[in-house]
Scaffold this motif. Structure first.
Motif, PDB file in Angstrom:
ATOM      1  N   MET A   1       0.830  -1.043  -0.036  1.00 52.07           N
ATOM      2  CA  MET A   1      -0.041   0.014  -0.081  1.00 52.07           C
ATOM      3  C   MET A   1       1.008   1.312   0.099  1.00 52.07           C
ATOM      4  SD  MET A   1      -2.925   1.242   2.680  1.00 52.07           S
ATOM      5  CE  MET A   1      -3.854  -0.309   2.275  1.00 52.07           C
ATOM      6  N   SER A   2       0.525   2.263  -0.822  1.00 53.45           N
ATOM      7  CA  SER A   2       1.306   3.251  -0.996  1.00 53.45           C
ATOM      8  C   SER A   2       0.888   4.356   0.017  1.00 53.45           C
ATOM      9  CB  SER A   2       1.263   3.942  -2.373  1.00 53.45           C
ATOM     10  OG  SER A   2      -0.202   4.501  -2.356  1.00 53.45           O
ATOM     11  N   VAL A   3       1.740   5.294   0.400  1.00 55.92           N
ATOM     12  CA  VAL A   3       1.615   6.171   1.459  1.00 55.92           C
ATOM     13  C   VAL A   3       0.258   7.043   1.056  1.00 55.92           C
ATOM     14  CG1 VAL A   3       2.717   8.520   2.386  1.00 55.92           C
ATOM     15  CG2 VAL A   3       4.303   6.705   1.676  1.00 55.92           C
ATOM     16  N   MET A   4       0.097   7.258   0.029  1.00 58.74           N
ATOM     17  CA  MET A   4      -1.059   8.323  -0.576  1.00 58.74           C
ATOM     18  C   MET A   4      -2.322   7.414  -0.152  1.00 58.74           C
ATOM     19  SD  MET A   4      -2.385  10.864  -1.350  1.00 58.74           S
ATOM     20  CE  MET A   4      -1.078  11.900  -2.069  1.00 58.74           C
ATOM     21  N   GLN A   5      -2.512   6.072  -0.659  1.00 63.00           N
ATOM     22  CA  GLN A   5      -3.401   5.303  -0.222  1.00 63.00           C
ATOM     23  C   GLN A   5      -3.754   5.215   1.324  1.00 63.00           C
ATOM     24  OE1 GLN A   5      -2.134   1.560  -2.381  1.00 63.00           O
ATOM     25  NE2 GLN A   5      -3.935   1.982  -3.909  1.00 63.00           N
ATOM     26  N   ALA A   6      -2.469   5.340   2.198  1.00 63.72           N
ATOM     27  CA  ALA A   6      -2.724   4.846   3.499  1.00 63.72           C
ATOM     28  C   ALA A   6      -3.390   6.386   3.933  1.00 63.72           C
ATOM     29  CB  ALA A   6      -1.447   4.635   4.035  1.00 63.72           C
ATOM     30  N   LEU A   7      -2.925   7.234   3.552  1.00 62.26           N
ATOM     31  CA  LEU A   7      -3.322   8.606   3.827  1.00 62.26           C
ATOM     32  C   LEU A   7      -4.705   8.906   3.625  1.00 62.26           C
ATOM     33  CD1 LEU A   7      -0.338  11.167   3.016  1.00 62.26           C
ATOM     34  CD2 LEU A   7      -1.000  10.480   5.267  1.00 62.26           C
ATOM     35  N   LEU A   8      -5.273   8.285   2.433  1.00 64.44           N
ATOM     36  CA  LEU A   8      -6.498   8.734   2.170  1.00 64.44           C
ATOM     37  C   LEU A   8      -7.553   7.650   2.856  1.00 64.44           C
ATOM     38  CD1 LEU A   8      -6.413   8.737  -1.643  1.00 64.44           C
ATOM     39  CD2 LEU A   8      -6.998  10.613  -0.162  1.00 64.44           C
ATOM     40  N   ILE A   9      -7.007   6.281   3.162  1.00 65.90           N
ATOM     41  CA  ILE A   9      -7.767   5.771   4.062  1.00 65.90           C
ATOM     42  C   ILE A   9      -7.809   6.215   5.493  1.00 65.90           C
ATOM     43  CG2 ILE A   9      -7.771   3.254   5.043  1.00 65.90           C
ATOM     44  CD1 ILE A   9      -6.830   2.255   2.439  1.00 65.90           C
ATOM     45  N   ALA A  10      -6.891   6.696   5.897  1.00 62.95           N
ATOM     46  CA  ALA A  10      -7.011   7.395   7.252  1.00 62.95           C
ATOM     47  C   ALA A  10      -7.904   8.427   7.246  1.00 62.95           C
ATOM     48  CB  ALA A  10      -5.491   7.651   7.609  1.00 62.95           C
ATOM     49  N   LEU A  11      -7.966   9.197   6.390  1.00 61.29           N
ATOM     50  CA  LEU A  11      -8.681  10.376   6.208  1.00 61.29           C
ATOM     51  C   LEU A  11     -10.385   9.930   6.185  1.00 61.29           C
ATOM     52  CD1 LEU A  11      -9.121  13.532   5.658  1.00 61.29           C
ATOM     53  CD2 LEU A  11      -8.941  13.006   3.321  1.00 61.29           C
ATOM     54  N   ILE A  12     -10.714   8.666   5.451  1.00 62.05           N
ATOM     55  CA  ILE A  12     -11.780   8.399   5.513  1.00 62.05           C
ATOM     56  C   ILE A  12     -12.231   7.756   6.777  1.00 62.05           C
ATOM     57  CG2 ILE A  12     -13.528   6.532   4.629  1.00 62.05           C
ATOM     58  CD1 ILE A  12     -11.555   6.188   1.870  1.00 62.05           C
ATOM     59  N   ALA A  13     -11.502   7.223   7.594  1.00 65.01           N
ATOM     60  CA  ALA A  13     -11.608   6.779   8.937  1.00 65.01           C
ATOM     61  C   ALA A  13     -11.879   8.052   9.910  1.00 65.01           C
ATOM     62  CB  ALA A  13     -10.485   5.949   9.380  1.00 65.01           C
TER      63      ALA A  13
END
Length: 261
Positions: A1-13
């Motif tokens: 998982m890329s940094v951007m994907q992890a950041l976006l998923i964290a933003l969703i949560a």
């Protein structure tokens, strides 16, 4: 998982948690919505929607009534769906991670709400002084703390714990996977049961049966069990209608007798 994907998923949560406080009741925290968003981020919208729908059925009746704490389904559904998609598994893995995460984060939220009592004392003093800017700062400070409390752990788990999660999922015994598959199939039934326990009335049971039969047998031939269930539901409805007619007639007759007297 890329940094951007992890950041976006964290933003969703984080947004799913702040939804009821800052964004009103727009239902972003529902698993069907977070599943779609996570699937969009990870490039698999179909799997995100399917897993989110399964979790939605599971948590459909999980409501907080009065002082009882509600499971944190926003972050539970987000992380559960993300883990299931990244590991290439299904709803059983989502359930494995979603339920514990939802429970743990609810405890964290309870601790946060308790810690904000000190901020509320400051807000009370601001109210006495009519310091509206100070009141706003207290409000946004609590909201920012809640946002970061969900954003940071989710990012750390998604980015740094991705390999560990894949290792756990890949090394699970076959009997555990089979059991989780059975749990994933049964938990939606539990969600419906919890929901029906709140809204179901005796007079609605035949209509529930009539709605369940098409949902269960669409694309399949009706069995004798289905035909018998339809017959029972129709007989129940006819019985209730005739019972209501009898009640109405008795009521009218009683009124006529009273008028004649």
């Amino acid at each position: 998982m890329s940094v951007m994907q992890a950041l976006l998923i964290a933003l969703i949560a984080a947004i799913a948690r702040c939804e009821g406080d800052w964004l009103g009741e727009c239902k972003i925290r529902e698993p069907i919505v977070t599943g779609f968003l996570v699937g969009l981020v990870l490039g698999d919208v179909k799997s995100g929607l399917m897993i989110g729908a399964t979790l939605q059925l599971m948590w459909m009746g999980a409501v907080g009534i009065g002082p009882t704490a509600q499971l944190d389904i926003g972050i539970g559904g987000t992380i559960g769906t993300a883990v299931a998609i990244t590991t290439g598994t299904g709803a059983e893995t989502a359930v494995l991670f979603a339920v514990p995460v939802a429970v743990i984060m609810q405890f964290l939220n309870t601790l946060l709400m308790s810690s904000y009592s000190g901020v509320m004392l400051i807000a009370d003093r601001k109210i006495d002084k009519l310091d509206f800017r100070g009141i706003n700062r207290c409000h946004y400070f609590c909201g920012l703390c809640t946002f970061l409390a969900y954003f940071i752990p989710t990012f750390l788990v998604m980015f740094f714990g991705n390999n560990a999660i894949e290792s756990v999922v890949n090394n699970m015994p076959e009997w555990v996977n089979t059991g989780l598959g059975g749990v994933a199939a049964l938990l939606p039934c539990l969600g419906f049961a919890l929901l029906l326990n709140i809204i179901m009335e005796k007079r609605l049971i035949p209509y529930f049966i009539l709605g369940f039969i098409p949902a269960a047998y669409v694309g399949f031939d009706l069995t004798m069990i289905a035909i018998a269930a339809i017959a029972i539901a129709l007989a129940w409805i006819v019985f209730m209608l005739r019972q209501n007619e009898g009640t109405t007639v008795v009521a009218v007759s009683a009124a006529d007798d009273e008028w004649e007297d």
